[in-house]
Design a protein around this motif. Structure first.
Motif: not given
Length: 111
Positions: A102-111, A99
């Motif tokens: 996944n959150n880190q990947i999502r945060d990185t993808a949003q930046k 989890t």
């Protein structure tokens, strides 16, 4: 006609004699086998005492084995329970890490 009848008589008579002999051999074999399987009678008190002592030693030995096996079974049961708890802890920590990733990947993808 007469020759067939005589031939038939000899065949059936020979067959009867063969069956009687076969049954006799089977009966004798059965009797010999049953007689051989009959246990020897106990002739003395010493033999009886020896049998009792041997039986008691066997019982003690079997009791010790049962105790040892029961102890091993209890230890194995505890080990399985510990392993199940460890697996559950690993599963929950992997779920948390998954989890977090996944959150880190999502945060990185949003930046």
């Amino acid at each position: 006609w007469y020759q067939r009848r005589v031939r038939h008589y000899y065949i059936t008579n020979n067959l009867r004699m063969f069956l009687k002999g076969y049954i006799l051999v089977l009966t004798l074999t059965l009797l010999v086998t049953l007689d051989a399987r009959r246990p020897e009678p106990i002739n003395s008190e010493e033999e009886l005492k020896d049998m009792v002592v041997t039986s008691m030693q066997s019982i003690v030995s079997l009791n010790e084995l049962v105790t040892e096996l029961t102890t091993r079974l209890a230890k194995n049961t505890l080990a399985v329970e510990d392993n199940a708890q460890t697996v559950e802890q690993l599963r929950s920590s992997l779920t948390e890490e998954n989890t977090n990733l996944n959150n880190q990947i999502r945060d990185t993808a949003q930046k």
